[in-house]
Design an enzyme around this catalytic site. Sequence first.
Site, PDB file in Angstrom:
ATOM      1  N   GLU A  57      -5.602  56.252   9.852  1.00 36.62           N
ATOM      2  CA  GLU A  57      -5.759  56.018   8.404  1.00 36.62           C
ATOM      3  C   GLU A  57      -4.416  55.710   7.768  1.00 36.62           C
ATOM      4  OE1 GLU A  57      -8.599  55.006   7.080  1.00 36.62           O
ATOM      5  OE2 GLU A  57      -9.510  56.918   7.647  1.00 36.62           O
ATOM      6  N   HIS A  58      -4.428  54.678   6.937  1.00 29.36           N
ATOM      7  CA  HIS A  58      -3.211  54.193   6.270  1.00 29.36           C
ATOM      8  C   HIS A  58      -2.160  53.768   7.296  1.00 29.36           C
ATOM      9  CE1 HIS A  58      -4.344  54.929   2.094  1.00 29.36           C
ATOM     10  NE2 HIS A  58      -4.992  55.990   2.545  1.00 29.36           N
ATOM     11  N   THR A  59      -2.637  53.283   8.414  1.00 23.46           N
ATOM     12  CA  THR A  59      -1.730  52.712   9.424  1.00 23.46           C
ATOM     13  C   THR A  59      -1.814  51.189   9.421  1.00 23.46           C
ATOM     14  OG1 THR A  59      -3.500  53.067  11.000  1.00 23.46           O
ATOM     15  CG2 THR A  59      -1.710  54.655  11.047  1.00 23.46           C
TER      16      THR A  59
ATOM     17  N   SER B 124     -27.162  41.489  -8.396  1.00 24.39           N
ATOM     18  CA  SER B 124     -27.153  42.564  -7.405  1.00 24.39           C
ATOM     19  C   SER B 124     -28.246  43.564  -7.742  1.00 24.39           C
ATOM     20  CB  SER B 124     -25.797  43.277  -7.402  1.00 24.39           C
ATOM     21  OG  SER B 124     -25.933  44.486  -6.653  1.00 24.39           O
TER      22      SER B 124
ATOM     23  N   LEU C  45     -16.885  53.438   2.052  1.00 25.13           N
ATOM     24  CA  LEU C  45     -17.372  52.891   3.325  1.00 25.13           C
ATOM     25  C   LEU C  45     -17.294  51.363   3.286  1.00 25.13           C
ATOM     26  CD1 LEU C  45     -20.462  55.203   3.959  1.00 25.13           C
ATOM     27  CD2 LEU C  45     -18.134  55.469   4.803  1.00 25.13           C
TER      28      LEU C  45
ATOM     29  N   SER D 235     -17.842  48.930   0.779  1.00 26.24           N
ATOM     30  CA  SER D 235     -18.851  48.014   0.252  1.00 26.24           C
ATOM     31  C   SER D 235     -18.195  46.714  -0.226  1.00 26.24           C
ATOM     32  CB  SER D 235     -19.661  48.672  -0.859  1.00 26.24           C
ATOM     33  OG  SER D 235     -18.805  49.218  -1.819  1.00 26.24           O
ATOM     34  N   SER D 236     -16.954  46.773  -0.723  1.00 25.63           N
ATOM     35  CA  SER D 236     -16.355  45.531  -1.209  1.00 25.63           C
ATOM     36  C   SER D 236     -15.983  44.608  -0.044  1.00 25.63           C
ATOM     37  CB  SER D 236     -15.149  45.807  -2.101  1.00 25.63           C
ATOM     38  OG  SER D 236     -14.220  46.607  -1.441  1.00 25.63           O
TER      39      SER D 236
ATOM     40  N   ASP E  91     -10.625  46.924   7.221  1.00 26.01           N
ATOM     41  CA  ASP E  91     -12.018  46.897   6.766  1.00 26.01           C
ATOM     42  C   ASP E  91     -12.674  45.551   7.050  1.00 26.01           C
ATOM     43  OD1 ASP E  91     -11.245  49.329   5.841  1.00 26.01           O
ATOM     44  OD2 ASP E  91     -11.289  48.804   3.726  1.00 26.01           O
TER      45      ASP E  91
ATOM     46  N   TYR F 120      -3.108  53.583  -4.172  1.00 29.14           N
ATOM     47  CA  TYR F 120      -3.080  52.968  -2.840  1.00 29.14           C
ATOM     48  C   TYR F 120      -1.876  52.028  -2.725  1.00 29.14           C
ATOM     49  CZ  TYR F 120      -4.661  50.227   1.172  1.00 29.14           C
ATOM     50  OH  TYR F 120      -4.737  49.602   2.387  1.00 29.14           O
TER      51      TYR F 120
HETATM   52  C1  GLA Z   1      -8.706  51.093   2.640  1.00 29.14           C
HETATM   53  C2  GLA Z   1      -8.058  49.743   2.947  1.00 29.14           C
HETATM   54  C3  GLA Z   1      -7.724  49.619   4.430  1.00 29.14           C
HETATM   55  C4  GLA Z   1      -6.960  50.824   4.936  1.00 29.14           C
HETATM   56  C5  GLA Z   1      -7.617  52.139   4.491  1.00 29.14           C
HETATM   57  C6  GLA Z   1      -6.786  53.338   4.826  1.00 29.14           C
HETATM   58  O1  GLA Z   1      -9.954  51.188   3.238  1.00 29.14           O
HETATM   59  O2  GLA Z   1      -8.907  48.687   2.557  1.00 29.14           O
HETATM   60  O3  GLA Z   1      -7.027  48.421   4.657  1.00 29.14           O
HETATM   61  O4  GLA Z   1      -5.631  50.780   4.530  1.00 29.14           O
HETATM   62  O5  GLA Z   1      -7.879  52.147   3.100  1.00 29.14           O
HETATM   63  O6  GLA Z   1      -6.668  53.502   6.195  1.00 29.14           O
END
Ligand code: GLA
Length: 387
Positions: free
Chosen positions: A33-35, A67, A127, A129-130, A174, A224
Amino acid sequence: MKQQVLEAFKTAYGDTDGAWVFFAPGRVNLIGEHTDYNGGHVFPCALTIGTYAAVRKREDTKCRFYSANFPETGVVERDINDTENDETKGFTNYSLGVIYTLKFRGYNIDKGLDIAYLGNIPNSSGLSSSASVEVLTGYFLKVLFDLDISNQDIALVGQEAENDFIGVSCGIMDQFIIAMGKKGHATFLDTATLDFKYVPVDLKGAKLVIACSNKKRGLADSKYNMRRMECEEAVADLSHIKQINHICDLNTFEFDQLKPYIKREVCRKRAAHAVYENQRTIKAKAALENGDIEYFGKLMNESHRSLRDDYEVTGKELDTLVETAWKQEGVIGSRMTGAGFGGCTVSIVKDDCVDSFIEMVGRIYEATIGYKADFYVVEIGGGPTEL
Ligand code: GLA
């Protein structure tokens, strides 16, 4: 769901003549996560829940959006030549961002569309959605306009739309997993090179349970972006000592030697999370390949602690869900998943403990936080398809 999205299309546009139906999944990240914007590894899965669209090409350049998840908004009309992220027009910006980016890259999209979306990913859950809407849009444009573009490039277009059109400096995770996911597998992705490997997910008598905190995610995008800048600052501080592109270019040994050169304490903490999380993700992939689910679960727990203490993206809601989960019988591992600041947790729970897990964690969460969490036992699905 195919029938339901066609119904939504009919509600919006009167009939379904000439409409095609497509699906793109949501995603859950198991670890890493956040890598992804730090040049590290991620280990996500696509889900069988996601976003559906019924789409029909038009003769002019208008784009009409509806939508079924936001029926009160009604039909929103825009144009394929719109170049603006108009915040009053909500989710339509994700689709328009993709149209804009594809056109910018030279793809020929010369006609508008009537589109109805229907998603069964919980709204604002983290999760993705975007990203699901972005990849879905890229995919149906590819089919309807016969574009010569790979799924991997659709992912990159989705990320570029999110970065430059929407203004969130997200990484590639994502959009990549949504465009490239494989049923029953997690995808081990090196975000620096986009090399990836599919790893079968055999949880040996356990399930993936997602708990959605239902916390409103105020200012999440700016927090973020701030985390990303703090990591970049750490790289810049180190650039006088060692030439690296991303903080995850360092292993933990190198990082521990170099960290005194990172000037601000907050940036040192953010960088420490990214470097250690990257190494945990590499270990977790090996653990899954070796069938060592217990170790995999321990790495998930460590990941959460690091996101809580060093990256500071959890908050009371996610911590309550995870720390309560850790105490339940049959829990192999539990952590927040996605960007954080609200959103979801993912837990690996033994089959026969899933019901009591949902009941207990749900009850304690509501008593502590004051509102309910939602739980989903999820399955790992594949990438985008035409239905
Ligand atoms: C969001 C971002 C991803 C990722 C995660 C954290 O989902 O869209 O690119 O950075 O946060 O791991």
